[in-house]
Design a protein around this motif. Structure first.
Motif, PDB file in Angstrom:
ATOM      1  N   ASP A 152      18.670  16.424  38.358  1.00  0.00           N
ATOM      2  CA  ASP A 152      17.585  17.532  38.635  1.00  0.00           C
ATOM      3  C   ASP A 152      16.845  17.703  37.362  1.00  0.00           C
ATOM      4  O   ASP A 152      17.285  18.028  36.249  1.00  0.00           O
ATOM      5  N   THR A 153      15.436  17.994  37.502  1.00  0.00           N
ATOM      6  CA  THR A 153      14.662  18.285  36.677  1.00  0.00           C
ATOM      7  C   THR A 153      14.000  19.371  36.841  1.00  0.00           C
ATOM      8  O   THR A 153      12.861  19.685  36.340  1.00  0.00           O
ATOM      9  N   SER A 154      14.603  20.430  37.359  1.00  0.00           N
ATOM     10  CA  SER A 154      14.069  21.803  37.802  1.00  0.00           C
ATOM     11  C   SER A 154      13.956  22.612  36.379  1.00  0.00           C
ATOM     12  O   SER A 154      13.005  23.558  36.204  1.00  0.00           O
ATOM     13  N   SER A 155      14.773  22.001  35.439  1.00  0.00           N
ATOM     14  CA  SER A 155      14.269  22.537  34.080  1.00  0.00           C
ATOM     15  C   SER A 155      13.821  21.166  33.210  1.00  0.00           C
ATOM     16  O   SER A 155      14.602  20.737  32.726  1.00  0.00           O
ATOM     17  N   PRO A 156      12.763  21.165  32.909  1.00  0.00           N
ATOM     18  CA  PRO A 156      12.164  19.939  32.388  1.00  0.00           C
ATOM     19  C   PRO A 156      12.738  19.525  31.071  1.00  0.00           C
ATOM     20  O   PRO A 156      12.689  18.342  30.619  1.00  0.00           O
ATOM     21  N   ASP A 157      12.970  20.570  30.318  1.00  0.00           N
ATOM     22  CA  ASP A 157      13.505  20.221  29.055  1.00  0.00           C
ATOM     23  C   ASP A 157      15.037  20.013  29.095  1.00  0.00           C
ATOM     24  O   ASP A 157      15.850  19.859  28.194  1.00  0.00           O
ATOM     25  N   MET A 179      18.205  24.644  35.455  1.00  0.00           N
ATOM     26  CA  MET A 179      19.672  24.595  36.215  1.00  0.00           C
ATOM     27  C   MET A 179      20.482  25.466  35.438  1.00  0.00           C
ATOM     28  O   MET A 179      20.761  25.229  34.202  1.00  0.00           O
ATOM     29  N   GLU A 180      21.517  26.293  35.735  1.00  0.00           N
ATOM     30  CA  GLU A 180      22.338  27.122  35.163  1.00  0.00           C
ATOM     31  C   GLU A 180      23.736  26.601  35.648  1.00  0.00           C
ATOM     32  O   GLU A 180      23.939  26.670  36.883  1.00  0.00           O
ATOM     33  N   THR A 181      24.572  26.327  34.590  1.00  0.00           N
ATOM     34  CA  THR A 181      25.937  25.589  35.087  1.00  0.00           C
ATOM     35  C   THR A 181      26.897  26.596  34.509  1.00  0.00           C
ATOM     36  O   THR A 181      26.694  27.228  33.377  1.00  0.00           O
ATOM     37  N   ALA A 182      28.168  26.478  34.797  1.00  0.00           N
ATOM     38  CA  ALA A 182      29.301  27.174  34.427  1.00  0.00           C
ATOM     39  C   ALA A 182      29.573  26.511  32.935  1.00  0.00           C
ATOM     40  O   ALA A 182      29.606  25.428  32.942  1.00  0.00           O
ATOM     41  N   ARG A 183      29.750  27.352  32.058  1.00  0.00           N
ATOM     42  CA  ARG A 183      30.214  26.932  30.806  1.00  0.00           C
ATOM     43  C   ARG A 183      31.623  26.855  30.725  1.00  0.00           C
ATOM     44  O   ARG A 183      32.324  27.466  31.534  1.00  0.00           O
ATOM     45  N   SER A 184      32.236  26.168  29.607  1.00  0.00           N
ATOM     46  CA  SER A 184      33.356  25.949  29.588  1.00  0.00           C
ATOM     47  C   SER A 184      34.492  27.273  29.511  1.00  0.00           C
ATOM     48  O   SER A 184      35.604  27.199  29.936  1.00  0.00           O
ATOM     49  N   GLY A 185      33.777  28.330  28.967  1.00  0.00           N
ATOM     50  CA  GLY A 185      34.592  29.295  28.743  1.00  0.00           C
ATOM     51  C   GLY A 185      34.529  30.306  30.036  1.00  0.00           C
ATOM     52  O   GLY A 185      35.262  31.483  30.089  1.00  0.00           O
ATOM     53  N   ASP A 186      33.844  30.006  31.059  1.00  0.00           N
ATOM     54  CA  ASP A 186      33.478  31.053  32.152  1.00  0.00           C
ATOM     55  C   ASP A 186      35.173  30.773  32.999  1.00  0.00           C
ATOM     56  O   ASP A 186      35.488  29.897  33.363  1.00  0.00           O
ATOM     57  N   LEU A 187      35.475  32.178  33.146  1.00  0.00           N
ATOM     58  CA  LEU A 187      36.570  32.290  34.121  1.00  0.00           C
ATOM     59  C   LEU A 187      36.223  32.241  35.817  1.00  0.00           C
ATOM     60  O   LEU A 187      36.758  31.766  36.502  1.00  0.00           O
ATOM     61  N   LEU A 188      34.997  33.154  35.883  1.00  0.00           N
ATOM     62  CA  LEU A 188      34.617  33.225  37.324  1.00  0.00           C
ATOM     63  C   LEU A 188      33.205  32.307  37.170  1.00  0.00           C
ATOM     64  O   LEU A 188      32.071  33.407  37.224  1.00  0.00           O
ATOM     65  N   PRO A 189      32.792  31.211  37.197  1.00  0.00           N
ATOM     66  CA  PRO A 189      31.569  30.620  36.925  1.00  0.00           C
ATOM     67  C   PRO A 189      30.714  30.883  38.180  1.00  0.00           C
ATOM     68  O   PRO A 189      30.944  31.005  39.308  1.00  0.00           O
ATOM     69  N   THR A 190      29.320  31.240  37.818  1.00  0.00           N
ATOM     70  CA  THR A 190      28.340  31.228  38.790  1.00  0.00           C
ATOM     71  C   THR A 190      27.488  29.892  38.468  1.00  0.00           C
ATOM     72  O   THR A 190      27.428  29.220  37.592  1.00  0.00           O
ATOM     73  N   TYR A 191      26.987  29.817  39.754  1.00  0.00           N
ATOM     74  CA  TYR A 191      25.922  28.592  39.799  1.00  0.00           C
ATOM     75  C   TYR A 191      24.584  28.832  40.383  1.00  0.00           C
ATOM     76  O   TYR A 191      24.847  29.302  41.617  1.00  0.00           O
ATOM     77  N   SER A 192      23.399  28.398  39.920  1.00  0.00           N
ATOM     78  CA  SER A 192      22.154  28.674  40.473  1.00  0.00           C
ATOM     79  C   SER A 192      21.464  27.519  40.332  1.00  0.00           C
ATOM     80  O   SER A 192      21.149  26.964  39.167  1.00  0.00           O
TER      81      SER A 192
END
Length: 297
Positions: free
Chosen positions: A88-93, A1-14
């Protein structure tokens, strides 16, 4: 899973559809230990809020599960409802626990303070409703640990005879308190609103939430943080002295009440039930203009 990081101004989410039902959309905020997204419940066709916690190992995830089950048991009109939870375990690690919550549309106390001066009556109503919510969660043996202006939402239902209501949000740092109190390995909370015992990382009791609420209500009067600055100096400042309460800005009996709420010694602070009773009495003493849309309590 990709989440917005703290520095993102226009975060994306997938992310995949969580629990085959909840679709994360745009990021709408940051809470204790995680990011909050507006999401959509594909099954019921409604918008929700989804709080995604930072990743961790299996031990961390199991701790989250236990805490999420505890939080899901809370049911009060002054507390934002938790609808669902999972991992969410879509990224097992990189497993990511998440909460699905009621999406509350309104204004935070922080936004209201920045927007305009707040009347003593409004401050009293905010304080009363948060005290009522705290009385409930404290009775469930839960300590919120992060009472801040950003975690109190002012909701206006938009009908002719309704008035604004305050709701307590973001239970990401809440803990279940044993009789002897709770102590964490690390200091948790938002630096300007920590209680002295949080700064010292001592075992906590419900009085810690009362201290933090006192700082929030004081800020409603002064429109300034009582302990501003970088996190460490801000946190340490309350160990040296109490918050400044100028008499010309904070009138009686509010000043005396806030002094007791922010007393250095937890045992000197009122309980949430005592606070609610006192605020209700103070609100009754405030004369309401005949044309006030807020009405009497």
């Amino acid at each position: 899973m990709e989440t917005a990081r703290s520095g993102d101004l226009l975060p994306t989410y997938s992310a995949p559809l969580l629990l085959d039902r909840y679709r994360p959309l745009a990021r709408i905020g940051r809470g204790g230990m995680g990011l909050v997204f507006r999401g959509h419940d594909e099954y019921l066709g409604r918008d929700v809020a989804i709080k995604v916690f930072g990743g961790g190992n299996d031990e961390h995830v199991e701790t989250y599960r236990a805490e999420l089950r505890m939080l899901a048991s809370l049911n009060h009109h002054g507390v934002v409802s938790i609808i669902d939870a999972g991992v969410d375990t879509s990224s097992p690690d990189d497993p990511r626990p998440f909460l699905v919550m009621q999406l509350v549309r309104g204004t935070t106390v922080r936004e209201r303070v920045a927007e305009r001066p707040i009347s003593p009556r409004e401050i009293g109503e905010i304080g009363y409703e948060v005290a009522e919510a705290l009385e409930y969660i404290h009775a469930q043996n839960v300590i919120h640990r992060d009472i801040t202006p950003s975690n109190i939402m002012i909701v206006n239902y938009g009908t002719e005879h309704s008035r604004e209501r305050a709701m307590l949000t973001d239970f990401g740092l809440a803990v279940e308190a044993a009789d002897a109190g709770f102590q964490s390995e690390n200091i948790s909370g938002t630096a300007p609103y920590l209680s002295p015992e949080q700064v010292r990382n001592e075992p906590l009791a419900t009085a810690s939430d009362i201290y933090s609420l006192g700082l929030v209500l004081l800020e409603c009067f002064t429109r300034a943080m009582a302990f501003p600055g970088a996190p460490l100096p801000s946190a340490m400042a309350r160990l040296l002295s109490g918050p400044d309460m100028p008499a010309e800005v904070v009138p009686e009996p509010w000043r005396s009440l806030l002094q007791r709420m922010t007393a250095a010694e937890p045992e000197r602070r009122p309980t949430a039930a005592e606070l609610g009773t006192e605020l209700r009495s103070m609100l009754r003493d405030i004369r309401t203009p005949s044309k006030s849309p807020r009405g009497r309590r």
